[in-house]
Scaffold this active site. Structure first.
Site, PDB file in Angstrom:
ATOM      1  N   ALA A 182       0.808  -1.231   0.000  1.00 30.84           N
ATOM      2  CA  ALA A 182       0.000   0.000   0.000  1.00 30.84           C
ATOM      3  C   ALA A 182       0.836   1.274   0.000  1.00 30.84           C
ATOM      4  O   ALA A 182       0.486   2.257  -0.639  1.00 30.84           O
ATOM      5  CB  ALA A 182      -0.929   0.001   1.220  1.00 30.84           C
ATOM      6  N   THR A 225      -5.918 -11.084  13.684  1.00 25.74           N
ATOM      7  CA  THR A 225      -7.044 -10.159  13.522  1.00 25.74           C
ATOM      8  C   THR A 225      -6.702  -9.107  12.466  1.00 25.74           C
ATOM      9  O   THR A 225      -5.632  -8.521  12.496  1.00 25.74           O
ATOM     10  CB  THR A 225      -7.352  -9.483  14.883  1.00 25.74           C
ATOM     11  N   CYS A 270      15.303   0.166   2.082  1.00 22.95           N
ATOM     12  CA  CYS A 270      15.405  -0.833   3.145  1.00 22.95           C
ATOM     13  C   CYS A 270      16.861  -1.179   3.422  1.00 22.95           C
ATOM     14  O   CYS A 270      17.190  -1.730   4.455  1.00 22.95           O
ATOM     15  CB  CYS A 270      14.676  -2.116   2.767  1.00 22.95           C
TER      16      CYS A 270
HETATM   17  N1  PMP Z   1       9.603  -5.383  -3.034  1.00 16.75           N
HETATM   18  C1  PMP Z   1      10.013  -4.255  -3.614  1.00 16.75           C
HETATM   19  C2  PMP Z   1      10.367  -4.264  -5.069  1.00 16.75           C
HETATM   20  C3  PMP Z   1      10.120  -3.069  -2.873  1.00 16.75           C
HETATM   21  O1  PMP Z   1      10.522  -1.944  -3.464  1.00 16.75           O
HETATM   22  C4  PMP Z   1       9.764  -3.106  -1.499  1.00 16.75           C
HETATM   23  C5  PMP Z   1       9.851  -1.862  -0.640  1.00 16.75           C
HETATM   24  N2  PMP Z   1      11.080  -1.197  -0.730  1.00 16.75           N
HETATM   25  C6  PMP Z   1       9.328  -4.309  -0.934  1.00 16.75           C
HETATM   26  C7  PMP Z   1       9.259  -5.423  -1.740  1.00 16.75           C
HETATM   27  C8  PMP Z   1       8.936  -4.403   0.505  1.00 16.75           C
HETATM   28  O2  PMP Z   1       7.668  -3.854   0.710  1.00 16.75           O
HETATM   29  P1  PMP Z   1       7.223  -3.307   2.156  1.00 16.75           P
HETATM   30  O3  PMP Z   1       8.010  -2.038   2.377  1.00 16.75           O
HETATM   31  O4  PMP Z   1       5.759  -3.062   2.037  1.00 16.75           O
HETATM   32  O5  PMP Z   1       7.554  -4.364   3.142  1.00 16.75           O
END
Ligand code: PMP
Length: 382
Positions: free
Chosen positions: A197, A234, A324
């Site tokens: 989302a 939930t 990340c």
């Molecule tokens: N896959 C890709 C290609 C992404 O860019 C990301 C987010 N950087 C994710 C997975 C992980 O999604 P989320 O941040 O909702 O955990």
């Protein structure tokens, strides 16, 4: 003044979504599994959102499993298929998001064999290279639809056809694709497909996995019967409702977004190249293979950290590869797989635009880059 050019990391939550999430938290806080009226009201909200997310990716609502985001959806797909199979071989592109890569590495530690498919220097995986890795015991193939660092569109439909000829299940991470290109599970031949989302102006902490009906999938968690036992716990009714609305609006507004993002991308590419500071655009040169609104440049002659810090000090928010992995000192696995040296990969600046980005933002970025480079020139005495 803040210029946000990091929409691939996350997007601002749309005001309509904030309003809906707040309203659901205030007025519709029931447990969606409760049989009484309060529960049924929450259930109706979850099911409305399921339909909206299903329409975004072109599937039946019953095939949508809500999760806590893209990371969980990817882990559920990879570990779920492999654990249901018990053993075997997995094929995975080398440029997947860490939530797919590391889930595959976890499978390796459990005794599964994994083949890693390298991309070409523009960050695109060739279907033939993928097919060459398939074996008689392959249980799963993973290929993302759009790479979240360089914006390369992968030949998912071709790869799934080759995989299906060999009876191999295909997982598609479409997290970075949503809002930048159309997603249709049947045309792509996806058996599993992840979306999140917060990449489409929805709330963080909500995601979904499309699971083609009849697929065997072991759950990651154990507990209640929610989400057809695939994802017990939930439901986050407010988060899911916000995701549903964001998905609905993303589907309706996609064509306009694409036009807007293409204009920004062209202007930005030309302006950065015109700076004459040795910037190298990463990713596909063919626009058919490059989603709009996501550009990565390396600046091999400059100090990447200093460049990004100088931009930040001037109010320009850019990425350094995947958000990340920020804070990690490792150079991007994606750029390295594309043939970049670790030193060059450290100089990357990822620019990703969204619906509120304007040409004036691109001009501010370019001015700030110019200043940042001049400062480094002065510091180096050249
Ligand atoms: N896959 C890709 C290609 C992404 O860019 C990301 C987010 N950087 C994710 C997975 C992980 O999604 P989320 O941040 O909702 O955990």
């Amino acid at each position: 003044m803040e210029t946000y050019l990091d929409y691939a990391a996350t997007t601002p939550v749309r005001p309509e979504v904030v309003e809906l999430v707040t309203r659901v938290l205030r007025e519709n806080w029931g447990n969606a599994s409760s049989p009484h009226a309060t529960g049924r009201r929450a259930r109706a909200t979850v099911e409305l959102a399921r339909g909206q997310v299903a329409r975004l990716v072109g599937c039946d609502p019953e095939t949508i499993c809500f999760t806590s985001g893209g990371t969980e959806a990817n882990n559920l797909a990879v570990l779920g298929v492999a654990c249901a199979a018990g053993r075997g071989h997995v094929v995975c592109s080398a440029i997947e998001h860490h939530s797919v890569l590391d889930a595959c590495r976890a499978l390796e530690r459990k005794g599964f064999a994994v083949s890693w498919v390298q991309p070409d220097p523009e960050g695109v995986v060739a279907p033939e290279a993928f097919a060459a890795c398939l074996r008689s015991d392959t249980v799963l193939a993973c290929l993302m639809l759009v790479n979240n660092e360089v914006g390369s569109l992968q030949p998912v439909a071709e790869v799934s056809q080759l995989c299906h000829e060999r009876g191999v299940v295909v997982h598609v991470d479409a997290v970075a694709a949503a809002g930048r290109t159309e997603i249709a599970v049947d045309a792509l031949g996806a058996d599993l497909l992840s979306v999140s989302a917060h990449k489409i102006y929805g709330p963080p902490g909500a995601g979904a996995l499309f699971v083609r009906s009849g697929m065997e999938l072991a759950p990651l968690f154990h507990g209640g019967g929610q989400e057809r036992r695939r994802r017990p716990g939930t439901e986050d009714v407010a988060g899911v409702a916000g995701f549903g609305l964001a998905a609905d609006l993303a589907r309706q507004e996609l064509t306009g977004w694409i036009d807007h993002l293409e204009t920004l991308q062209r202007a930005c590419w030309v302006a950065v190249m015109d700076l004459g500071v040795g910037a190298r655009a990463m990713g596909p040169t063919n626009p058919q293979q490059h989603v709009p609104g996501m550009l990565s440049f390396t600046f091999p002659d400059w100090d990447g950290d200093a460049l990004r810090t100088a931009l930040d000090l001037r109010g320009i928010r850019v990425g350094a590869g995947a958000a990340c992995s920020s804070g990690s000192t490792e150079p991007s696995h994606v750029l390295m797989a594309m043939g970049c040296s670790p030193e060059e990969a450290q100089t990357v600046v990822r620019l990703s635009f969204g619906c509120a980005t304007e040409l004036a933002d691109v001009r501010r970025l370019v001015d700030a880059l110019n200043e940042a480079v001049s400062l480094q020139r002065e510091a180096m005495g050249c």
